[in-house]
Design an enzyme around this catalytic site. Structure first.
Site, PDB file in Angstrom:
ATOM      1  N   LYS A   1      -7.701   1.482  -1.698  1.00 60.31           N
ATOM      2  CA  LYS A   1      -7.168   0.992  -0.427  1.00 60.31           C
ATOM      3  C   LYS A   1      -6.975   2.128   0.568  1.00 60.31           C
ATOM      4  O   LYS A   1      -7.239   1.969   1.770  1.00 60.31           O
ATOM      5  CB  LYS A   1      -5.829   0.280  -0.667  1.00 60.31           C
ATOM      6  CG  LYS A   1      -5.111  -0.180   0.608  1.00 60.31           C
ATOM      7  CD  LYS A   1      -5.931  -1.193   1.406  1.00 60.31           C
ATOM      8  CE  LYS A   1      -5.292  -1.507   2.759  1.00 60.31           C
ATOM      9  NZ  LYS A   1      -3.974  -2.124   2.656  1.00 60.31           N
TER      10      LYS A   1
ATOM     11  N   THR B   1       0.843  -1.190   0.000  1.00 59.67           N
ATOM     12  CA  THR B   1       0.000   0.000   0.000  1.00 59.67           C
ATOM     13  C   THR B   1       0.879   1.241   0.000  1.00 59.67           C
ATOM     14  O   THR B   1       1.790   1.374   0.811  1.00 59.67           O
ATOM     15  CB  THR B   1      -0.910   0.030   1.241  1.00 59.67           C
ATOM     16  OG1 THR B   1      -1.757  -1.117   1.223  1.00 59.67           O
ATOM     17  CG2 THR B   1      -1.767   1.289   1.259  1.00 59.67           C
TER      18      THR B   1
END
Length: 273
Positions: free
Chosen positions: A169, A94
């Site tokens: 995300k 991420t």
């Protein structure tokens, strides 16, 4: 498929195990003797350098901790130079959508595709094959990525072009942190009403206020205990999200104070007499 893997740690190692079990040939980077032993035990070929990982890979999965590490591996290191033409890089880390874009811009000249593929879930979800993956990229690249990550992920969601996976995300993690903040304030309110935190957390997951965040917190027994488990990962991702929203002039609205409450320690409240 011949799969290279960089970042076989807490999340990566069970991914490697599932990939091997699904019939893929996996070459994983092992930087220590212990990592070499553990990866070999689950059927992976071990490599001591990114160059070895890249040589015969059709797909390379990058599952390191930070955006900076992704850039170091994909832009500053030899990965792109050593990958065969037509290979695909799948970035599970991420981070900023700009990182995926930068990697893709450099990879394109070598005929290498890039997909950003941040995940939601933990090692237990990987082991069960139920990790959630958000894929961002071109249809053909996503199809190749899906054929690999479905070994440990379901659902695998194509959410848009390159960078969209990271954006989804980051929104997810902002919302998750905000939910933790709301639960923390609910615990504070409960204390004011004379309710012990364990009793409150045992009850609320079964009511209309229930959800994944509160169930996860309840399983840990307290908000602070849950924060100690996810805090390192969540604070890193929230920092990236804050940078992105600031750069785009976006507004967190009501999410802002809830996120701040979600990553801050609980302040004990005086109970109502």
């Amino acid at each position: 498929m011949n799969v290279g893997f960089v970042g076989a740690g807490r999340m990566g190692r069970p991914m490697v195990a599932r990939l091997v079990a699904a019939g893929h040939t996996v070459c994983a980077l092992a930087r220590t003797d212990q990592a070499h032993t553990e990866l070999a035990a689950i059927g992976a070929i071990t490599a001591t350098s990114v160059i070895e990982v890249a040589w015969a890979a059709e797909v390379v999965l990058v599952c390191v901790f930070t955006d900076e590490q992704v850039r170091e591996i994909c832009l500053d290191g030899p990965l792109l130079e050593e990958l065969p033409r037509g290979a695909l890089i799948v970035v599970h880390t991420t981070g900023s959508p700009a990182t995926a874009t930068a990697v893709a811009a450099t990879a394109r000249d070598r005929g290498i595709g890039v997909v950003d593929a941040p995940v939601s879930g933990g090692p237990h979800d990987i082991a069960a094959g139920t990790l959630t993956v958000f894929l961002g990229g071109a249809e053909s690249d996503v199809a190749t990525a899906r054929a690999v990550v479905r070994a440990y992920a379901d659902p695998v969601l194509h959410v848009g072009p390159l960078g969209a996976g990271q954006r989804v995300k980051l929104v997810n993690n902002i919302l998750f942190a905000a939910q933790i903040g709301l639960v923390a304030d609910a615990v504070r309110l409960g204390a004011q009403l004379g309710l012990p935190e364990p009793a409150l957390l045992a009850a609320l997951p079964h009511a209309s206020s229930g959800g994944r965040a509160i169930a996860s917190i309840a399983a840990r027994g307290s908000v602070d205990e849950f924060r100690s488990t996810v805090g390192e990962f969540l604070r890193k991702d929230i920092a990236v999200a804050n940078e992105l929203t600031a750069a785009l002039g976006a507004d967190l609205g009501l999410l802002g104070p809830a996120v701040r409450a979600g990553v801050a320690p609980i302040v004990p409240a005086d109970p109502i007499a």
